[in-house]
Write an enzyme that holds these catalytic residues in place. Sequence first.
Site, PDB file in Angstrom:
ATOM      1  N   GLN A  76      56.444  51.134  20.634  1.00 43.91           N
ATOM      2  CA  GLN A  76      55.929  49.761  20.573  1.00 43.91           C
ATOM      3  C   GLN A  76      55.296  49.410  21.913  1.00 43.91           C
ATOM      4  OE1 GLN A  76      59.157  47.101  18.500  1.00 43.91           O
ATOM      5  NE2 GLN A  76      60.177  48.852  19.407  1.00 43.91           N
ATOM      6  N   ASN A  77      55.478  50.286  22.910  1.00 46.72           N
ATOM      7  CA  ASN A  77      55.000  49.961  24.255  1.00 46.72           C
ATOM      8  C   ASN A  77      53.496  50.204  24.370  1.00 46.72           C
ATOM      9  OD1 ASN A  77      57.635  49.447  24.734  1.00 46.72           O
ATOM     10  ND2 ASN A  77      58.053  51.333  25.861  1.00 46.72           N
ATOM     11  N   HIS A  83      51.650  49.103  18.809  1.00 47.61           N
ATOM     12  CA  HIS A  83      51.180  47.789  19.263  1.00 47.61           C
ATOM     13  C   HIS A  83      49.983  47.880  20.213  1.00 47.61           C
ATOM     14  CE1 HIS A  83      55.344  45.864  18.183  1.00 47.61           C
ATOM     15  NE2 HIS A  83      54.554  46.016  17.135  1.00 47.61           N
ATOM     16  N   CYS A 140      35.513  43.367  22.596  1.00 50.13           N
ATOM     17  CA  CYS A 140      34.890  42.066  22.350  1.00 50.13           C
ATOM     18  C   CYS A 140      35.296  41.592  20.953  1.00 50.13           C
ATOM     19  CB  CYS A 140      33.373  42.221  22.456  1.00 50.13           C
ATOM     20  SG  CYS A 140      32.489  40.785  21.821  1.00 50.13           S
ATOM     21  N   GLY A 196      65.817  51.500  23.753  1.00 47.76           N
ATOM     22  CA  GLY A 196      65.328  50.356  24.525  1.00 47.76           C
ATOM     23  C   GLY A 196      64.530  49.339  23.744  1.00 47.76           C
ATOM     24  N   SER A 254      64.856  45.779  21.092  1.00 41.76           N
ATOM     25  CA  SER A 254      65.747  44.789  20.478  1.00 41.76           C
ATOM     26  C   SER A 254      65.703  44.907  18.959  1.00 41.76           C
ATOM     27  CB  SER A 254      65.350  43.375  20.919  1.00 41.76           C
ATOM     28  OG  SER A 254      63.994  43.134  20.621  1.00 41.76           O
ATOM     29  N   ASN A 300      70.887  51.868  24.339  1.00 46.98           N
ATOM     30  CA  ASN A 300      70.558  50.505  24.769  1.00 46.98           C
ATOM     31  C   ASN A 300      71.810  49.981  25.481  1.00 46.98           C
ATOM     32  OD1 ASN A 300      69.966  47.600  24.757  1.00 46.98           O
ATOM     33  ND2 ASN A 300      68.485  48.031  23.133  1.00 46.98           N
ATOM     34  N   GLU A 315      72.864  47.162  25.279  1.00 48.80           N
ATOM     35  CA  GLU A 315      73.476  46.184  24.375  1.00 48.80           C
ATOM     36  C   GLU A 315      73.327  46.639  22.931  1.00 48.80           C
ATOM     37  OE1 GLU A 315      71.432  42.515  25.088  1.00 48.80           O
ATOM     38  OE2 GLU A 315      71.913  42.590  27.230  1.00 48.80           O
TER      39      GLU A 315
HETATM   40  C1  BJW Z   1      67.205  48.912  27.827  1.00 47.64           C
HETATM   41  C2  BJW Z   1      67.137  49.044  29.181  1.00 47.64           C
HETATM   42  C3  BJW Z   1      67.262  50.330  29.662  1.00 47.64           C
HETATM   43  C4  BJW Z   1      66.882  46.988  28.801  1.00 47.64           C
HETATM   44  N1  BJW Z   1      67.443  51.354  28.808  1.00 47.64           N
HETATM   45  N2  BJW Z   1      67.382  49.928  26.998  1.00 47.64           N
HETATM   46  C5  BJW Z   1      59.516  40.127   8.708  1.00 47.64           C
HETATM   47  C6  BJW Z   1      60.584  39.297   9.005  1.00 47.64           C
HETATM   48  C7  BJW Z   1      60.463  38.349  10.020  1.00 47.64           C
HETATM   49  C8  BJW Z   1      59.274  38.191  10.738  1.00 47.64           C
HETATM   50  C9  BJW Z   1      58.217  39.014  10.438  1.00 47.64           C
HETATM   51  C10 BJW Z   1      58.346  39.956   9.431  1.00 47.64           C
HETATM   52  N3  BJW Z   1      57.167  40.640   9.372  1.00 47.64           N
HETATM   53  C11 BJW Z   1      56.313  40.132  10.279  1.00 47.64           C
HETATM   54  C12 BJW Z   1      56.915  39.137  10.932  1.00 47.64           C
HETATM   55  C13 BJW Z   1      56.281  38.321  11.999  1.00 47.64           C
HETATM   56  C14 BJW Z   1      56.281  39.041  13.337  1.00 47.64           C
HETATM   57  C15 BJW Z   1      57.747  39.287  13.733  1.00 47.64           C
HETATM   58  O1  BJW Z   1      58.287  40.352  13.608  1.00 47.64           O
HETATM   59  N4  BJW Z   1      58.390  38.271  14.293  1.00 47.64           N
HETATM   60  C16 BJW Z   1      59.801  38.377  14.719  1.00 47.64           C
HETATM   61  C17 BJW Z   1      59.880  38.203  16.236  1.00 47.64           C
HETATM   62  C18 BJW Z   1      60.576  37.348  13.970  1.00 47.64           C
HETATM   63  N5  BJW Z   1      55.518  40.283  13.288  1.00 47.64           N
HETATM   64  C19 BJW Z   1      54.189  40.297  13.431  1.00 47.64           C
HETATM   65  O2  BJW Z   1      53.531  39.261  13.528  1.00 47.64           O
HETATM   66  C20 BJW Z   1      53.501  41.647  13.411  1.00 47.64           C
HETATM   67  N6  BJW Z   1      52.410  41.688  12.517  1.00 47.64           N
HETATM   68  C21 BJW Z   1      52.532  41.568  11.185  1.00 47.64           C
HETATM   69  O3  BJW Z   1      53.607  41.429  10.661  1.00 47.64           O
HETATM   70  O4  BJW Z   1      51.342  41.689  10.489  1.00 47.64           O
HETATM   71  C22 BJW Z   1      51.339  41.398   9.085  1.00 47.64           C
HETATM   72  C23 BJW Z   1      50.750  40.005   8.922  1.00 47.64           C
HETATM   73  C24 BJW Z   1      49.422  39.811   9.149  1.00 47.64           C
HETATM   74  C25 BJW Z   1      48.874  38.545   8.950  1.00 47.64           C
HETATM   75  C26 BJW Z   1      49.691  37.482   8.560  1.00 47.64           C
HETATM   76  C27 BJW Z   1      51.044  37.697   8.382  1.00 47.64           C
HETATM   77  C28 BJW Z   1      51.585  38.967   8.543  1.00 47.64           C
HETATM   78  C29 BJW Z   1      52.897  41.954  14.762  1.00 47.64           C
HETATM   79  C30 BJW Z   1      53.891  42.070  15.867  1.00 47.64           C
HETATM   80  C31 BJW Z   1      53.194  42.305  17.222  1.00 47.64           C
HETATM   81  C32 BJW Z   1      54.165  42.301  18.385  1.00 47.64           C
HETATM   82  N7  BJW Z   1      53.438  42.268  19.610  1.00 47.64           N
HETATM   83  C33 BJW Z   1      54.141  42.322  20.881  1.00 47.64           C
HETATM   84  C34 BJW Z   1      53.127  42.090  22.022  1.00 47.64           C
HETATM   85  C35 BJW Z   1      52.269  43.350  22.236  1.00 47.64           C
HETATM   86  C36 BJW Z   1      51.220  43.146  23.258  1.00 47.64           C
HETATM   87  C37 BJW Z   1      51.755  42.882  24.643  1.00 47.64           C
HETATM   88  O5  BJW Z   1      52.536  43.676  25.198  1.00 47.64           O
HETATM   89  O6  BJW Z   1      51.401  41.867  25.200  1.00 47.64           O
HETATM   90  O7  BJW Z   1      54.800  43.584  21.012  1.00 47.64           O
HETATM   91  S1  BJW Z   1      55.471  41.146  21.016  1.00 47.64           S
HETATM   92  C38 BJW Z   1      56.569  42.202  21.902  1.00 47.64           C
HETATM   93  O8  BJW Z   1      57.751  42.489  21.106  1.00 47.64           O
HETATM   94  C39 BJW Z   1      55.815  43.530  22.047  1.00 47.64           C
HETATM   95  C40 BJW Z   1      56.917  44.529  21.813  1.00 47.64           C
HETATM   96  O9  BJW Z   1      56.365  45.792  21.450  1.00 47.64           O
HETATM   97  C41 BJW Z   1      57.737  43.881  20.741  1.00 47.64           C
HETATM   98  C42 BJW Z   1      59.154  44.420  20.639  1.00 47.64           C
HETATM   99  O10 BJW Z   1      59.868  44.148  21.798  1.00 47.64           O
HETATM  100  P1  BJW Z   1      60.864  45.257  22.380  1.00 47.64           P
HETATM  101  O11 BJW Z   1      60.083  46.433  22.822  1.00 47.64           O
HETATM  102  O12 BJW Z   1      61.956  45.504  21.438  1.00 47.64           O
HETATM  103  O13 BJW Z   1      61.342  44.535  23.739  1.00 47.64           O
HETATM  104  P2  BJW Z   1      62.535  43.465  23.963  1.00 47.64           P
HETATM  105  O14 BJW Z   1      62.285  42.849  25.283  1.00 47.64           O
HETATM  106  O15 BJW Z   1      62.707  42.580  22.806  1.00 47.64           O
HETATM  107  O16 BJW Z   1      63.860  44.370  24.027  1.00 47.64           O
HETATM  108  C43 BJW Z   1      64.129  45.254  25.105  1.00 47.64           C
HETATM  109  C44 BJW Z   1      65.420  45.977  24.801  1.00 47.64           C
HETATM  110  O17 BJW Z   1      65.618  46.956  25.799  1.00 47.64           O
HETATM  111  C45 BJW Z   1      66.664  45.069  24.790  1.00 47.64           C
HETATM  112  O18 BJW Z   1      67.431  45.355  23.623  1.00 47.64           O
HETATM  113  C46 BJW Z   1      67.427  45.507  26.048  1.00 47.64           C
HETATM  114  O19 BJW Z   1      68.848  45.414  25.889  1.00 47.64           O
HETATM  115  C47 BJW Z   1      66.980  46.939  26.180  1.00 47.64           C
HETATM  116  N8  BJW Z   1      67.017  47.496  27.528  1.00 47.64           N
HETATM  117  N9  BJW Z   1      66.932  47.744  29.730  1.00 47.64           N
HETATM  118  C48 BJW Z   1      67.477  51.055  27.455  1.00 47.64           C
HETATM  119  N10 BJW Z   1      67.216  50.548  31.000  1.00 47.64           N
HETATM  120 ZN    ZN Z   2      30.277  41.581  22.133  1.00 51.78          ZN
END
Ligand code: BJW
Ligand code: ZN
Length: 253
Positions: free
Chosen positions: A103-104, A121, A129, A190, A192, A216, A218
């Site tokens: 996802q990174n 992602h 653009c 790593g 959530s 993780n 947690e």
């Molecule tokens: C360690 C550590 C160490 C710390 N060692 N571990 C179904 C149900 C509910 C909602 C939805 C659903 N389907 C879709 C949705 C809506 C939405 C969604 O999921 N929302 C939820 C939050 C509720 N999803 C979307 O909108 C997606 N698209 C979609 O569904 O399209 C269909 C559609 C189209 C049109 C209309 C409607 C639907 C798209 C999701 C895009 C996510 N984008 C981001 C930003 C990317 C760009 C950027 O970087 O700026 O992606 S958001 C952000 O969250 C990023 C990440 O990839 C993503 C996940 O986060 P991640 O990686 O898990 O990080 P953290 O911080 O949450 O967790 C870190 C973890 O590491 C923690 O657990 C720590 O404990 C641990 N940790 N240190 C190991 N050393």
């Molecule tokens: Zn253009």
Amino acid sequence: MITETIPQILYEKLLSARTVGVFTGAGMSAESNIPTFRGNEGLWKKFKPEELANFDAFMKNPELVWEWYSSRKKIIHGAKPNPGHFALAELEKLVDEVIIITQNIDNLHRRAGSSIVHELHGNIERNYCIKCGEHFTDDVILSNPLPPTCTKCGGLVRPDVVWFGEYLPQDEFSASENAARRSDVFFSLGTSGIVYPAASIPHIAKYAGAFIVEINPETTPLSEITDITILGKSGILLPEITKNLTSIKHKGL
Ligand code: BJW
Ligand code: ZN
């Protein structure tokens, strides 16, 4: 099983595995000093990911969204893969096939040497653009005042990442589903595990019969479907796993 140490059964499963799937999230890069999304760092104190990482926020306030992305681009550009990334690249020497599903958006798996990486992602080093689709490198856009505009049509330029409400790249998602289906061992590292549809990938591996391992500090909602959840940091535990697996392969269990 929730544990703080690496159980022997993991080595047994890895020794007989043909395909190892690896699903990674922001915690994987925490030890490269890249802030996670839902931790207590930097801009996330002020804004939730949902508030900045979406198209409406970008259209309403492109300067603010670009301020955030340009600062993250700088952090990521200066970051290096950590021992966890290198251990996953090393794992390719120990099992037939390792497929990274990340996802990174930071490119650190490729920079560490992993050969198969599916980016769910997008990638922060690319930009395009929103009007004509022309692609731009960071060198070109970051040297101009922000928000950058297209040199061809004047449209707004955005980072090539997936925001909330946007579809994931279909080819990368399908390849990730296939990898999950054929994995014998599947790691969730790593993350959530709350952002869908990416978080469905470990569930697909589970239903296809893979042995699921989470690392993780947690527990997460994914802990409910794992065979083992190891509480700890990926940058510490993964090198330990590859080191022990290497010596077991040479000396036997
Ligand atoms: C360690 C550590 C160490 C710390 N060692 N571990 C179904 C149900 C509910 C909602 C939805 C659903 N389907 C879709 C949705 C809506 C939405 C969604 O999921 N929302 C939820 C939050 C509720 N999803 C979307 O909108 C997606 N698209 C979609 O569904 O399209 C269909 C559609 C189209 C049109 C209309 C409607 C639907 C798209 C999701 C895009 C996510 N984008 C981001 C930003 C990317 C760009 C950027 O970087 O700026 O992606 S958001 C952000 O969250 C990023 C990440 O990839 C993503 C996940 O986060 P991640 O990686 O898990 O990080 P953290 O911080 O949450 O967790 C870190 C973890 O590491 C923690 O657990 C720590 O404990 C641990 N940790 N240190 C190991 N050393
Ligand atoms: Zn253009």
